[in-house]
Design an enzyme around this catalytic site. Structure first.
Site, PDB file in Angstrom:
ATOM      1  N   HIS A  91       0.842  -1.199   0.000  1.00 44.87           N
ATOM      2  CA  HIS A  91       0.000   0.000   0.000  1.00 44.87           C
ATOM      3  C   HIS A  91       0.879   1.250   0.000  1.00 44.87           C
ATOM      4  O   HIS A  91       1.671   1.452   0.910  1.00 44.87           O
ATOM      5  CB  HIS A  91      -0.908   0.017   1.233  1.00 44.87           C
ATOM      6  N   TYR A 220      -9.160   5.801   7.114  1.00 45.91           N
ATOM      7  CA  TYR A 220      -9.295   6.275   8.495  1.00 45.91           C
ATOM      8  C   TYR A 220     -10.323   7.399   8.470  1.00 45.91           C
ATOM      9  O   TYR A 220     -10.072   8.442   7.853  1.00 45.91           O
ATOM     10  CB  TYR A 220      -7.963   6.807   9.017  1.00 45.91           C
ATOM     11  N   PRO A 312      -4.578   1.092  18.922  1.00 46.05           N
ATOM     12  CA  PRO A 312      -4.376   0.476  17.602  1.00 46.05           C
ATOM     13  C   PRO A 312      -4.350   1.432  16.401  1.00 46.05           C
ATOM     14  O   PRO A 312      -3.954   1.025  15.315  1.00 46.05           O
ATOM     15  CB  PRO A 312      -5.552  -0.502  17.481  1.00 46.05           C
ATOM     16  N   LYS A 316       0.644   0.141  15.124  1.00 45.24           N
ATOM     17  CA  LYS A 316       2.060   0.077  15.502  1.00 45.24           C
ATOM     18  C   LYS A 316       2.415  -1.059  16.456  1.00 45.24           C
ATOM     19  O   LYS A 316       3.599  -1.321  16.689  1.00 45.24           O
ATOM     20  CB  LYS A 316       2.484   1.410  16.137  1.00 45.24           C
ATOM     21  N   TYR A 404       4.039   6.749   9.757  1.00 47.38           N
ATOM     22  CA  TYR A 404       3.144   5.643   9.408  1.00 47.38           C
ATOM     23  C   TYR A 404       3.918   4.514   8.738  1.00 47.38           C
ATOM     24  O   TYR A 404       3.681   3.332   8.994  1.00 47.38           O
ATOM     25  CB  TYR A 404       2.011   6.150   8.496  1.00 47.38           C
TER      26      TYR A 404
HETATM   27  C1  PHB Z   1      -6.194  -3.844  10.960  1.00 46.91           C
HETATM   28  O1  PHB Z   1      -6.085  -4.210   9.779  1.00 46.91           O
HETATM   29  O2  PHB Z   1      -6.653  -4.591  11.815  1.00 46.91           O
HETATM   30  C2  PHB Z   1      -5.758  -2.462  11.309  1.00 46.91           C
HETATM   31  C3  PHB Z   1      -5.241  -1.663  10.325  1.00 46.91           C
HETATM   32  C4  PHB Z   1      -4.823  -0.373  10.645  1.00 46.91           C
HETATM   33  C5  PHB Z   1      -4.919   0.085  11.926  1.00 46.91           C
HETATM   34  C6  PHB Z   1      -5.417  -0.736  12.928  1.00 46.91           C
HETATM   35  C7  PHB Z   1      -5.846  -2.017  12.611  1.00 46.91           C
HETATM   36  O3  PHB Z   1      -4.523   1.338  12.209  1.00 46.91           O
END
Ligand code: PHB
Ligand code: APR
Length: 409
Positions: A91, A220, A312, A316, A404
């Protein structure tokens, strides 16, 4: 610490103890313990992993699956990346949605050419276990009453029970990779440790759904009804999250309510974004930032969730566990190659420097994207200003992309 005293007095006298020996005794077969075992194995250093749960349980935990490049490289060094290399998705961007207005952040452009790799943590665990056991590495599943002892001396041991046998594993070092609720951190006298903690006034409701990915990249979403995240477990599954109240229960979230809320928070301008499918897992995760200092006491070294937790947002947790293992495996290798304890002595300081920067990033992303309490109108305005600034400033986008995709080791 008290557990240890209790255990010592109750259990020692009653049964005959078997004795085993290894160089590094590892407690916990999560990503941290497994990757450490793999890297040490590749350097000719012996380990035994003691894991409380059974293999099936360990291989079925559903967790975030966004990997920094450093993490992918480390799994390569651990010879556990074959499936990842053929199945993972690269990605080069993420999307940020603000009340339905979506904006793509070009991670590759703003980080100077870096990207993230999407590959489920569940798959990583399966791969690590498979390779390690195939090559002759030792993992003892369903080990009970695992107890690190004598780690303030040069002859630490881990006592455990398996298949009815009581065994003492003698080792040079103990690696405490047993997660947030493990025994290692709590075996260190509390007066020797300092804890730093932030609890957040919201949680995440997470679902795994048999629903095709509606977008090629993660979304997000900051929304006036609360945060939402669209992520994926390619090729067929969607992983979705909703900000919810801390005291919520799954009874409050029948499937229909979840889909409506996801459609609303992730959609608006793209009302058909979300495709429904069978929900195969549902759970509520609290949000916590937590750091233990130092990450070493005598010959017991903590790594991963045993030493720190991040909320989460930003994914990280796994990456941080793996960067600890990068430093710790190098320190053990340096010790066994040259006899030098320099890197082992500086492990905690080196790891904590990167941990705190990642804690800061996870806290920042969490605070910016989640709706604060209705009564905190100042906080909610500042968050919106932060998002507005982020999406309009190349400097701010570069900082997001740099963090990130992962800070250097
Ligand atoms: C996930 O794929 O579970 C996931 C992805 C990004 C995040 C948190 C969890 O920031
Ligand atoms: N004895 C033996 N094993 C134990 C004990 C114990 N007393 N306590 C816990 N364990 C095991 C758990 O069953 C688990 O398999 O230790 C392992 C710890 O693994 P994780 O919790 O996955 O921790 P870690 O390896 O540090 O990985 C961090 O996992 O929680 C996510 O977000 C986090 O992605 C990050 C990653």
């Amino acid at each position: 610490f008290q557990n240890f005293q209790y255990f010592k007095s109750i259990n020692f006298r009653v049964r005959k103890m078997k004795v085993k020996r290894t160089q590094v005794g590892i407690i916990g077969a999560g990503p941290a313990g497994l990757t450490l075992a793999r890297l040490l194995f590749e350097s000719g250093i012996s380990t035994v992993i003691l894991e409380a749960k059974d293999r099936e349980y360990v291989e079925n935990r559903v967790r975030a699956g966004v990997l920094e490049q450093g993490s992918v490289e480390l799994l390569g060094r651990a010879k556990s990346d074959a499936r990842l290399q053929s199945n993972a998705q690269i990605h080069k961007g993420i999307e940020i949605s603000l009340n339905g207005d979506r904006c793509r952040v070009n991670l590759e452009k703003f980080s100077g050419g870096k990207h993230v790799t999407v590959y489920g943590q569940t798959e990583i665990t399966i791969d690590l276990i498979e390779v390690h056991t195939k090559l002759g590495g030792e993992i003892i599943f369903e080990a009970s009453n695992v107890m690190p002892r004598d780690f303030e001396t040069k002859t630490p041991v881990i006592q455990y029970e398996s298949n009815g046998d009581l065994t003492e594993l003698q080792c040079d070092f103990i690696a405490g990779c047993d997660g947030f609720h493990g025994i290692c951190r709590s075996s260190i006298p509390p007066s020797k440790l300092k804890f730093f903690e932030r609890l957040y006034p919201y949680s995440w409701l997470g679902i795994l759904a048999e629903a095709p990915p509606p977008s090629k990249e993660l979304i997000y979403a900051s929304h006036e009804r609360g945060f939402a995240l669209y992520s994926m477990r390619p090729p067929t599954r969607s992983r979705l999250y909703l900000q919810c109240e801390n005291n919520t229960t799954l009874d409050n979230w029948p499937d229909e309510v979840i889909w409506n809320e996801l459609r609303c928070r992730l959609g608006v301008k793209d009302a058909n974004l979300i495709q429904e499918g069978e929900i195969i897992e549902k759970g509520v995760t609290p949000m916590r930032s937590f750091v233990t200092e130092p990450m070493q006491y005598g010959n017991l070294f903590l790594a991963g969730d045993a030493a720190h937790i991040v909320p989460p947002t930003g994914a990280k947790g796994l990456n941080l566990a793996l960067s600890d293992i990068f430093y710790l495996s190098n320190a053990f290798t340096s010790f066994y190659d040259t006899g030098s304890t320099k890197e082992l002595k500086s492990y905690s300081k080196t790891a904590l420097s990167r941990i705190w920067k990642t804690e800061r990033f996870s806290w920042w992303m969490t605070s910016m994207l989640h709706k604060a309490s209705e009564t905190d109108n100042f906080e909610n305005r500042i968050r919106l200003a932060e998002l507005d600034y982020l999406l309009s400033s190349e400097a701010a986008l570069s900082s997001l992309a740099e963090n990130y995709t992962g800070l250097p080791y």
